[in-house]
Design an enzyme around this catalytic site. Structure first.
Site, short mmCIF file in Angstrom:
data_model
loop_
_atom_site.label_atom_id
_atom_site.label_comp_id
_atom_site.label_asym_id
_atom_site.label_seq_id
_atom_site.Cartn_x
_atom_site.Cartn_y
_atom_site.Cartn_z
N GLU A 183 0.84 -1.21 0.00
CA GLU A 183 0.00 0.00 0.00
C GLU A 183 0.87 1.25 0.00
OE1 GLU A 183 -4.26 -1.52 1.77
OE2 GLU A 183 -2.97 -0.39 3.13
N GLU A 292 -5.72 -7.42 -2.03
CA GLU A 292 -6.48 -7.52 -0.79
C GLU A 292 -7.94 -7.18 -1.08
OE1 GLU A 292 -5.11 -5.14 2.42
OE2 GLU A 292 -2.98 -5.50 2.02
N ASP A 303 -15.33 -10.95 20.09
CA ASP A 303 -14.37 -10.61 21.13
C ASP A 303 -14.47 -9.10 21.36
OD1 ASP A 303 -12.92 -9.36 19.03
OD2 ASP A 303 -11.76 -11.18 18.68
N ASN A 307 -14.18 -4.45 15.40
CA ASN A 307 -14.22 -4.87 14.00
C ASN A 307 -13.95 -3.68 13.09
OD1 ASN A 307 -14.80 -7.48 14.73
ND2 ASN A 307 -16.98 -7.34 14.29
#
Length: 496
Positions: A183, A292, A303, A307
């Site tokens: 990137e 990607e 968890d 996110n």
């Protein structure tokens, strides 16, 4: 991909909106290839690659993660190959003293497993001791003394790249392609991240060229044909500008332009991605690789690690499920492959929640983008099925005339399962101003689904399926015949 910066964006709700490009962009290209599955230009890869970045695998397994299919533990590399993957990307950090993973020894371990599973490798040189991306790109500590001497720094890049390939050759784990940076939108290998801008294209090109030349010289010395990849995370039009800029500053010939393509940060459509792939191929003879990508299957958490992704792809219902994850990835694959692209790789679809410690906490920022549920069980008919072509596009079409003028078309079925055993109601698309509504999805060949229509987004608005049309329980049903590429199922609304 930048775990830290994108986590900051997600937490602050300040995600930069990259504007969806208009149809004007597609008019820039007069010859978009729509049916070429294998490129034929000299020097262009004859293999289309599909796969994933699975760099976290060893770390997760060391914390006790076991991936299962129907309750049976499986080797994730073998599993992906069985579904059709032919490439895995591995990130390589120079000397990451903060972790025991993504160093050379870890990459070597994964590379052997990948080769044993029958797949090829894309080696992702970050040229740093940690993550690199548009918001951070720190020079390796070992090279800090020459960070302001571009010639000496380029020499370090060359020697490191070349020697790494020599080591991999000795271990019979050579990659088929090498990514020169990760990137790399802004300045690379800087002393401090405050120096990422203003952009110094001339310096970047000199460093890129060192990596490219190392691969070229290795190929010449050992009679190999390892491809070179440059990688950015941008809008489609910015990718073209970026290539133009480095071309005007003397970049050596390279084979592939890699892009990051996520609904959360790159707001352009798979169709526009295909136009981009065609443009760079026809203009420069360079193939496009989606290095990607990924799509959520739920917005739930497993968890306390935040996110990173919550957006659905443009034009998709705001109702995530494994089926729509699969649909998006198939659309991306088709757009790239049909326009002379090199391949499509999902990013870290095995990064499930565990006790692994990252820079941002304990667990996974990505469990809702993985190909596995919150018990590490493979999601049935989820994203992993994009890896093969055992799918057909099924369009469910229903004439809602009998439901009344205020009715709208909705559909539900086992293919709308949210991943936790619950069906969801998905809005259908109205065909013009008619009373016909459609919903398209990709089913696996031989897959049988049950479904029914609704006239509103509530369960009480469901149709009553006549006995003569009931296939499974009180619902409609359909089985996609083997070998079917596309089919439309035409139905008529039946009043309750």
């Amino acid at each position: 991909m930048n775990r830290f910066s994108k986590l900051t964006i997600a937490l602050s709700a300040l995600v930069m909106v990259i504007s969806c490009q208009s149809d004007d962009f597609s008019s820039e290209v007069s010859n978009v290839v729509s049916d070429s599955r294998i490129a034929t230009r000299s020097g262009v890869s004859s293999t289309f690659y599909v796969g994933a970045d699975l760099s976290y695998t060893n770390e997760l397994e060391d914390t006790g993660v076991e991936y299962t299919v129907n309750g049976v533990t499986t080797n994730i590399f073998t599993l992906f190959h069985q579904y059709g993957a032919n490439m895995v990307r591995l990130r390589l950090w120079h000397n990451p003293t903060w972790t025991n993973y993504s160093n050379y020894d870890d990459v070597k371990k994964s590379a052997k497993r990948i080769k044993n599973a029958g797949m090829d490798i894309l080696l992702d040189f970050h040229y740093s001791d940690t993550w690199t991306d548009p918001e951070q790109n720190l020079v390796p500590a070992a090279w800090a003394s020459v960070v302001n001497d571009t010639t000496a720094l380029a020499d370090s890049v060359y020697n490191y790249t070349y020697s790494t390939l020599v080591k991999m050759k000795k271990s019979s784990i050579l990659p088929v392609a090498v990514q020169i940076g990760n990137e790399t939108n802004n300045n690379i290998m800087v002393a401090d991240n405050s120096q990422l801008l203003p952009l110094n294209v001339q310096r970047n090109v000199k460093l890129f060229n060192a990596g490219i030349k190392a691969v070229n010289d290795f190929n010449l010395a050992y009679n190999k044909n390892i491809k070179t990849v440059l990688h950015v995370a941008m809008t489609n039009t910015d990718v073209l500008n970026w290539i133009y800029n480095i071309k005007t500053h003397g970049i050596l010939d390279f084979d592939i332009i890699g892009v990051s393509y996520y609904p959360q940060w790159q707001f352009y459509t798979p169709y526009q991605l295909g136009v981009l792939a065609s443009t760079v191929y026809n203009t420069y003879g360079i193939q496009l690789l989606v290095a990607e990508t990924g799509h959520i299957w739920t917005r739930s958490w497993n968890d306390n690690c935040h996110n990173l992704m919550s957006y659905m792809a443009p034009g998709y219902p705001e109702v995530p499920c494994p089926q729509l994850q699969k649909d998006f990835l198939i659309e991306v694959k088709n757009a790239v492959r049909d326009n002379h692209g090199y391949g499509v790789l999902a990013w870290e679809p095995g990064w499930v929640s565990s006790t692994n410690v990252t820079l941002w906490g304990v667990g996974s920022n990505w469990e809702n983008v993985a190909f596995f549920d919150f018990n590490n069980e493979l999601l049935t008919h989820g994203g992993i099925e994009f890896l093969n072509d055992n799918n057909g596009k099924v369009t469910f079409s229903v004439d809602m005339t009998a439901a009344g003028s205020s009715a709208r078309g909705y559909i539900t079925g086992d293919f709308t399962d949210n991943g936790f055993g619950t069906w969801q109601i998905i809005p259908m698309n109205q065909v013009g101003t008619s009373n016909v509504y459609t919903f398209s999805t990709y089913l696996s060949h031989g897959q049988t689904v049950e479904y029914f229509y609704l006239s509103d987004s509530t369960w009480t608005a469901r149709e009553t399926v006549p006995d003569s049309l009931q296939v499974i329980w009180n619902d409609r049903g359909y089985t996609l015949p083997n070998g079917t590429d596309s089919v439309t199922i035409n139905n008529i609304w039946v009043n309750p």
